[in-house]
Motif scaffolding. Sequence first.
Motif, PDB file in Angstrom:
ATOM      1  N   THR A 116       1.034  -1.092  -0.270  1.00 17.03           N
ATOM      2  CA  THR A 116      -0.031   0.250  -0.383  1.00 17.03           C
ATOM      3  C   THR A 116       1.043   0.754   0.336  1.00 17.03           C
ATOM      4  N   GLY A 129      -2.649   6.903   0.572  1.00 16.83           N
ATOM      5  CA  GLY A 129      -4.083   6.150  -0.385  1.00 16.83           C
ATOM      6  C   GLY A 129      -4.997   5.164   1.996  1.00 16.83           C
ATOM      7  N   PHE A 161      -9.254   5.225   4.659  1.00 15.65           N
ATOM      8  CA  PHE A 161      -9.883   4.452   4.768  1.00 15.65           C
ATOM      9  C   PHE A 161      -9.981   4.540   6.423  1.00 15.65           C
ATOM     10  N   PRO A 215     -13.180  10.897   1.043  1.00 11.86           N
ATOM     11  CA  PRO A 215     -13.200  10.610  -0.173  1.00 11.86           C
ATOM     12  C   PRO A 215     -13.979   9.400  -0.684  1.00 11.86           C
ATOM     13  N   LEU A 216     -15.105   9.305  -1.844  1.00 15.81           N
ATOM     14  CA  LEU A 216     -16.050   8.416  -2.190  1.00 15.81           C
ATOM     15  C   LEU A 216     -15.272   6.330  -1.669  1.00 15.81           C
ATOM     16  N   THR A 217     -14.170   7.163  -2.513  1.00 18.34           N
ATOM     17  CA  THR A 217     -13.432   5.391  -2.608  1.00 18.34           C
ATOM     18  C   THR A 217     -13.225   5.082  -1.882  1.00 18.34           C
ATOM     19  N   SER A 218     -13.247   6.415  -0.262  1.00 21.13           N
ATOM     20  CA  SER A 218     -12.576   5.211   1.049  1.00 21.13           C
ATOM     21  C   SER A 218     -14.278   4.859   1.645  1.00 21.13           C
ATOM     22  N   LEU A 221     -16.554   4.018  -0.170  1.00 20.23           N
ATOM     23  CA  LEU A 221     -17.062   3.000  -0.330  1.00 20.23           C
ATOM     24  C   LEU A 221     -16.178   1.931  -0.328  1.00 20.23           C
ATOM     25  N   ALA A 222     -14.647   1.936   0.007  1.00 17.27           N
ATOM     26  CA  ALA A 222     -14.161   0.567   0.940  1.00 17.27           C
ATOM     27  C   ALA A 222     -14.727  -0.308   2.183  1.00 17.27           C
TER      28      ALA A 222
END
Length: 414
Positions: A337, A341, A345, A391-394, A396-397
């Motif tokens: 990782t 990033g 999360f 952030p949307l990725t965080s 959703l994950a």
Amino acid sequence: MTAAPQPELARRLTTTDAVVVGLSAMIGAGVFVVFAPAAAEAGSWLFAALALAALVALCNATSTAQLAIAFPTSGGAYVFGRRMLGPTWGFLAGWGFVVGKTASCAAMALTFASYAVPAGGWWARLVAVAAVVALTVANLRGVTRTARVASVLLVMSLVTLVLVLVVGWAGLAGDRPAVTPLPSGDLRGVLMAAGLLFFAFAGYARIATLAEEVRRPQMIGRAVLVALTTAIVLYVAVGATLVALLGDRLPRVSAPVAEAVAAAGAGWATPVVRVGAAAAALGALLALLAGVSRTALAMARERDLPGWFAAVDEQHRVPHHAQLVIGAVLVVLVLTTDLRGVIGFSSFGVLVYYSVANASAWRQPAEERRWPRAVQVVGLLGCLVLAFSLPLTSVLAGCAVLALGVLGRSLLRR
């Protein structure tokens, strides 16, 4: 048939030890990691985002302390949620904490490597792996050794920060080129930056998760507030120094504290700052490892994780199975990782954890209360707003991993 009594952890930590563990977690995470990405989101409203994160953290801290005094056992909001809201809510808190803070551990190991090995590359990742292995061994040797090592690393961190502040403001007092200020921010950026900055404040959770090992559990509230207040003062001072010295460069640098010293015209201090930053990251990693393993222990005791994780070493009285597995997972994470990033999360998982903590504190009876219910309402709403502003990725994950955990728990209990 009466169940066999669960092995208990030893009460060896003083109130000062608890403050040190919490401060070590917060200082390493906040000062040396999140100011750059937070400035990229909030721009000139960076300190509004810092104030919002501090407010939510303060509400969470009082809720956590109030609950830890009533339930002085390992597990933090996992235990609180189970007792006050029900097993499923407790599991969500515990799973969010374990997943989010495991990501935080990876971030701290990579932060240590980025300061210790400026050239980066695979050498930096191997150094991060070595740090994980060494501190896992330190945690396996007992919680008092954990607190002692954290004390040494915390002193190094504080000395480094004092040096940065003195050198930085001395440089500002002299003749130097003007910096371009941060660009204007907006409300969305403030909320997102506050969610990222919250990652830095979450170290006080280490104190609550160590409640079973504190000699006087009634002093947990004081330990949490002392650690948090100290961290807030440091964040404001260091943040102001970074903004004044770097301006619009702040969002783009990977080691903002070292860059600020160089911008102040004190290049001689850069190696010292790098050593101090690396020590701070190690202190945070050490404290995080202790907190995650204790939460895994508590979850295993309730069969929300496999019972193998509930084992306690007879000599050192630490959850050695949980610590070994977490260490192995971290080795994989630091090899695969990147630093920025994992921050979003991690923040999502921890904000879920504190949402459950605030809701649990709101349900406590009058005789257990130390702060009004309005504080828990503000904390709960603040956690939810910040979590879903990431952030949307965080987001959703985080939702996917929480759902996966609930499914795994259901299969395990069957």
